[in-house]
Design an enzyme around this catalytic site. Structure first.
Site, PDB file in Angstrom:
ATOM      1  N   LYS A   1     -19.167 -13.538 -26.660  1.00 37.33           N
ATOM      2  CA  LYS A   1     -19.343 -13.350 -28.239  1.00 37.33           C
ATOM      3  C   LYS A   1     -18.689 -14.270 -28.812  1.00 37.33           C
ATOM      4  CE  LYS A   1     -23.440 -11.285 -27.470  1.00 37.33           C
ATOM      5  NZ  LYS A   1     -24.487 -11.899 -27.355  1.00 37.33           N
TER       6      LYS A   1
ATOM      7  N   TYR B   1     -15.648  -3.870 -23.857  1.00 33.17           N
ATOM      8  CA  TYR B   1     -16.615  -4.971 -24.017  1.00 33.17           C
ATOM      9  C   TYR B   1     -16.115  -6.101 -23.197  1.00 33.17           C
ATOM     10  CZ  TYR B   1     -20.656  -3.549 -26.545  1.00 33.17           C
ATOM     11  OH  TYR B   1     -21.824  -3.165 -27.084  1.00 33.17           O
TER      12      TYR B   1
HETATM   13  P1  NAP Z   1     -32.023  -6.917 -23.660  1.00 38.98           P
HETATM   14  O1  NAP Z   1     -33.395  -6.647 -24.315  1.00 38.98           O
HETATM   15  O2  NAP Z   1     -31.516  -6.587 -22.419  1.00 38.98           O
HETATM   16  O3  NAP Z   1     -32.134  -8.457 -23.882  1.00 38.98           O
HETATM   17  C1  NAP Z   1     -31.092  -9.319 -23.084  1.00 38.98           C
HETATM   18  C2  NAP Z   1     -32.135 -10.654 -22.627  1.00 38.98           C
HETATM   19  O4  NAP Z   1     -31.191 -11.530 -21.879  1.00 38.98           O
HETATM   20  C3  NAP Z   1     -33.044  -9.915 -21.529  1.00 38.98           C
HETATM   21  O5  NAP Z   1     -34.427 -10.331 -21.785  1.00 38.98           O
HETATM   22  C4  NAP Z   1     -32.609 -10.735 -20.325  1.00 38.98           C
HETATM   23  O6  NAP Z   1     -33.348 -10.773 -19.367  1.00 38.98           O
HETATM   24  C5  NAP Z   1     -32.011 -11.812 -20.858  1.00 38.98           C
HETATM   25  N1  NAP Z   1     -31.330 -12.756 -19.887  1.00 38.98           N
HETATM   26  C6  NAP Z   1     -30.026 -12.234 -19.319  1.00 38.98           C
HETATM   27  N2  NAP Z   1     -29.989 -13.255 -18.371  1.00 38.98           N
HETATM   28  C7  NAP Z   1     -30.629 -14.353 -18.601  1.00 38.98           C
HETATM   29  C8  NAP Z   1     -30.768 -15.716 -18.144  1.00 38.98           C
HETATM   30  N3  NAP Z   1     -29.946 -16.096 -17.211  1.00 38.98           N
HETATM   31  N4  NAP Z   1     -31.813 -16.561 -18.689  1.00 38.98           N
HETATM   32  C9  NAP Z   1     -32.627 -15.846 -19.581  1.00 38.98           C
HETATM   33  N5  NAP Z   1     -32.326 -14.780 -20.129  1.00 38.98           N
HETATM   34  C10 NAP Z   1     -31.517 -14.106 -19.515  1.00 38.98           C
HETATM   35  O7  NAP Z   1     -30.817  -6.568 -24.707  1.00 38.98           O
HETATM   36  P2  NAP Z   1     -30.732  -6.789 -26.239  1.00 38.98           P
HETATM   37  O8  NAP Z   1     -29.415  -5.850 -26.689  1.00 38.98           O
HETATM   38  O9  NAP Z   1     -31.738  -6.848 -26.904  1.00 38.98           O
HETATM   39  O10 NAP Z   1     -30.044  -8.268 -26.028  1.00 38.98           O
HETATM   40  C11 NAP Z   1     -30.081  -9.210 -27.017  1.00 38.98           C
HETATM   41  C12 NAP Z   1     -29.126  -9.940 -27.660  1.00 38.98           C
HETATM   42  O11 NAP Z   1     -28.533  -9.187 -28.430  1.00 38.98           O
HETATM   43  C13 NAP Z   1     -27.674 -10.314 -26.505  1.00 38.98           C
HETATM   44  O12 NAP Z   1     -27.276 -11.543 -26.845  1.00 38.98           O
HETATM   45  C14 NAP Z   1     -27.052  -9.196 -26.895  1.00 38.98           C
HETATM   46  O13 NAP Z   1     -25.553  -9.333 -26.553  1.00 38.98           O
HETATM   47  C15 NAP Z   1     -27.004  -9.028 -28.289  1.00 38.98           C
HETATM   48  N6  NAP Z   1     -26.542  -7.575 -28.956  1.00 38.98           N
HETATM   49  C16 NAP Z   1     -26.883  -6.570 -28.652  1.00 38.98           C
HETATM   50  C17 NAP Z   1     -26.432  -5.536 -29.298  1.00 38.98           C
HETATM   51  C18 NAP Z   1     -26.974  -4.040 -28.867  1.00 38.98           C
HETATM   52  O14 NAP Z   1     -26.252  -3.219 -29.062  1.00 38.98           O
HETATM   53  N7  NAP Z   1     -28.097  -3.892 -28.071  1.00 38.98           N
HETATM   54  C19 NAP Z   1     -25.700  -5.533 -30.450  1.00 38.98           C
HETATM   55  C20 NAP Z   1     -25.102  -6.661 -30.593  1.00 38.98           C
HETATM   56  C21 NAP Z   1     -25.670  -8.061 -30.070  1.00 38.98           C
HETATM   57  P3  NAP Z   1     -33.328  -9.868 -17.957  1.00 38.98           P
HETATM   58  O15 NAP Z   1     -33.406  -8.365 -18.679  1.00 38.98           O
HETATM   59  O16 NAP Z   1     -34.423 -10.484 -17.077  1.00 38.98           O
HETATM   60  O17 NAP Z   1     -32.009  -9.809 -17.408  1.00 38.98           O
END
Ligand code: NAP
Length: 262
Positions: free
Chosen positions: A167, A160
């Site tokens: 985070k 990570y």
């Molecule tokens: P996701 O569907 O890939 O969403 C991440 C989002 O961030 C995407 O829409 C991405 O857009 C956007 N993003 C990245 N760079 C950006 C920028 N410069 N400006 C605006 N938007 C931007 O993945 P997700 O897992 O749902 O992530 C959502 C949140 O949950 C994140 O903060 C992640 O760290 C957190 N999280 C995820 C998990 C997990 O296991 N999945 C666990 C805990 C926390 P693009 O795709 O166009 O880059």
């Protein structure tokens, strides 16, 4: 049936597709009665995100570009929101990014380059401050800002690396924003949800991510991580009257994995 967010307006960032955590939370907020305004990151996802949200949340759903790496884009997005509504009740921050470079999402932590470090912190953590600054003037008393984090901020999860540091910064921003915005004339709450692993686009960038589900099945008290529906329910609680005195917190939604030492 009672709709806890009836009449409320939410701003949702971070929808990339139907697997995104932001999409799961938006569905829950919508079912709870909220009207939603969405962002998409850039031309690459524009058409698919607009199609997805209009299909699920109504043909007239407002959508605007937002690249949090650019101050101009943030300003433009917040300006757009102000043209769509005179009040915002909820803001969802579901954005994270770490560039592919030595040590960022695999390999040696000592190899992380300065530019990658700055960019990840900027997009994944500073963006919460910038969006809170831009959207909070539209928020009414009791408004709620929710961000998404992961337990690697507090304990080491191999690979990570840079995202874990980002985070940790995001969680600290949550607490300082909670203090700042909570003491304003119209107090606003700021919290984060620490989600267990969810199969999404962003998560697949972390080396060895899919093997984590097995670890959660073996070790978490509930023998699993979490679902999009459960994250949606938790974000709805935070945005509703039930969460009225909850601020500055990091609420875990991880099947209890984080309490285990062995
Ligand atoms: P996701 O569907 O890939 O969403 C991440 C989002 O961030 C995407 O829409 C991405 O857009 C956007 N993003 C990245 N760079 C950006 C920028 N410069 N400006 C605006 N938007 C931007 O993945 P997700 O897992 O749902 O992530 C959502 C949140 O949950 C994140 O903060 C992640 O760290 C957190 N999280 C995820 C998990 C997990 O296991 N999945 C666990 C805990 C926390 P693009 O795709 O166009 O880059």
């Amino acid at each position: 049936m009672e709709k806890p967010l009836e009449g409320k307006v939410g701003v949702v960032t971070g929808v990339a597709n139907h697997r995104s955590i932001a999409f799961g939370i938006a569905k829950a907020w919508h079912e709870a009665g909220a009207k939603l305004i969405f962002s998409y990151q850039g031309e690459r996802l524009k058409d698919s995100v607009i199609k997805l949200v209009r299909q699920h949340f109504g043909e007239d759903t407002a959508v605007c570009e937002l690249d949090v790496a650019s101050d101009e884009s943030i300003e433009n997005f917040c300006g757009f929101v102000a043209t769509q509504t005179d009040r915002v009740d909820m803001l969802l921050h579901a954005i994270a990014f770490a560039p592919k470079a030595a040590g960022t999402l695999e390999g040696h932590f000592t190899d992380i380059p300065r530019e990658a470090f700055s960019l990840s912190l900027e997009i994944s953590a500073y963006s919460l401050i910038a969006l809170a600054r831009g959207i909070s003037p539209l928020m009414t008393a009791g408004g709620s800002i929710t961000a998404l984090t992961y337990h690697a901020s507090r304990q080491v999860v191999p690979n990570y690396n840079l995202m874990a540091v980002s985070k940790a910064a995001l969680e600290s921003c949550t607490r300082y924003l909670a203090y700042d915005l909570g003491r304003r004339e119209a107090p606003i709450r700021v919290n984060c949800i620490s989600a267990g692993p969810v199969q999404t686009l962003a998560a697949r960038g972390v080396s060895g991510f899919t093997s984590m589900f097995k670890v959660y099945e073996e070790k978490a008290p509930l023998q699993r991580s979490c679902t999009l529906e459960e994250l949606g329910a938790m974000a709805t609680y935070l945005a509703s009257d039930g969460g009225a005195c909850v601020t500055g917190q990091c609420l875990y939604a991880d099947g209890g994995y984080s309490i285990m030492a062995m």
